[in-house]
Design a protein around this motif. Structure first.
Motif: not given
Length: 322
Positions: A121, A170, A197, A199, A274, A279
């Motif tokens: 990420r 992200d 983490t 969703p 999603r 995220r």
């Protein structure tokens, strides 16, 4: 935010040879003869020099991530695989323009991480130009891309260089109006899940239009159609977090319909976010000064999102600024 310019020694982990923080979710080390490595959670912290990447790295370190500062992109995959063959499961690296020609190299390194089965990420840390200038001037240091030009020239060049990776990030973190405690709260909301983490994590941010739009907003809602409590003498000095102002704002004739209908819009959007692997969501709610209407509406949206099963937190960018 008090973080100044970025500094560090290439490839040196702040935490030394052992990870800091809880490691309850680690699994036993692999057989040294094995060539297989388990997937790691990987966070790449990048962004503008002086925006607070090192501060973000320190927060992640406190949350139990193994953090490496000033890592060249070419070493990202080898470092992750080395950690995976040990007992690491959460790895973070601060990568920026101190590694020359890093932008295209970083995008390729992230692609290779994904191809290898890891879960990278990208967190992009940024701030407004005037804030960056003030931080550099207070620390009396040169921007890494300044050269023979001005500080502003260096910042402009870096923004252009980061365009590609910024678009793929992200999570955007704008530290312009954050102190170190607010930065920690933001990152804890995104990453402090014992390695799990959720969703989708939502930040509902109130703001004042007269101070400018939030750069990191995914959705912007205008609450200025509601009557302004500023013009009610007994409410003027209170904020949208106070019960009397909240009741006044939410009790307006159109407020309930607006909240209900926009909640339906969010219900429509969230499954799509999603599916696309998003995220982090920032919903910005604005009014004139960011003190009354936007604060009350943002708090209510955060409550409704929480009721929908979304990890949501309300943050008030301009509260107390007047």
């Amino acid at each position: 935010m008090t973080a100044g310019t970025e500094a560090g020694t290439p490839g040196v982990a702040r935490a030394g040879a052992a990870p800091v923080g809880p490691q309850d979710d680690v699994s036993p080390a692999l057989d040294p003869a094995s060539t297989e490595t388990p997937p790691l959670e990987v966070v790449v912290v990048t962004g503008l020099s002086g925006a607070g990447k090192n501060s973000a790295g320190r927060v992640l370190e406190d949350l139990g991530w193994f953090v490496v500062d000033n890592l060249p992109p070419a070493l990202l995959l080898p470092m992750v695989e080395l950690g995976a063959r040990g007992d690491l499961r959460r790895f973070a690296a601060v990568v920026d323009v101190r590694s020359r020609a890093f932008s295209s190299d970083l995008e390729e390194a992230i692609r290779l991480l994904s191809a290898a089965g890891h879960r990278p990420r990208v967190m992009y840390v940024h701030a407004r130009d005037e804030v960056l200038v003030r931080r550099y001037e207070s620390n009396r240091r040169e921007h890494p891309l300044q050269g023979n030009g001005t500080l502003t020239d260096g910042i402009t060049e870096e923004r252009a260089l980061l365009t590609g990776i910024a678009g793929e990030a992200d999570l955007w973190v704008d530290t312009s109006d954050l102190n170190v405690h607010q930065l920690r709260a933001t990152l804890e909301n995104a990453f402090a899940r014992d390695g799990r983490t959720p969703p989708l994590t939502a930040t509902v941010m109130s703001f004042g239009f007269k101070y400018g739009l939030p750069l990191d907003a995914d959705l912007v809602v205008d609450a200025r159609f509601l009557p302004n409590p500023h013009w009610v003498p007994e409410l003027r000095e209170h904020t949208g977090r106070d019960a009397d102002v909240r009741d006044y704002v939410l009790g307006q004739e159109d407020a309930g319909d607006f909240l209900d209908r926009y909640t339906e819009v969010l219900r429509l959007l969230l499954p799509g976010y999603r599916r696309e692997g998003k995220r982090y969501l920032t919903l910005a709610v604005g009014c004139t000064g960011g003190k009354h209407r936007s604060v009350a509406i943002a708090e209510e949206f955060a409550r409704r999102l929480h009721a929908e099963g979304i990890a949501a937190v309300a943050r008030h960018r301009d509260l107390g600024r007047e």
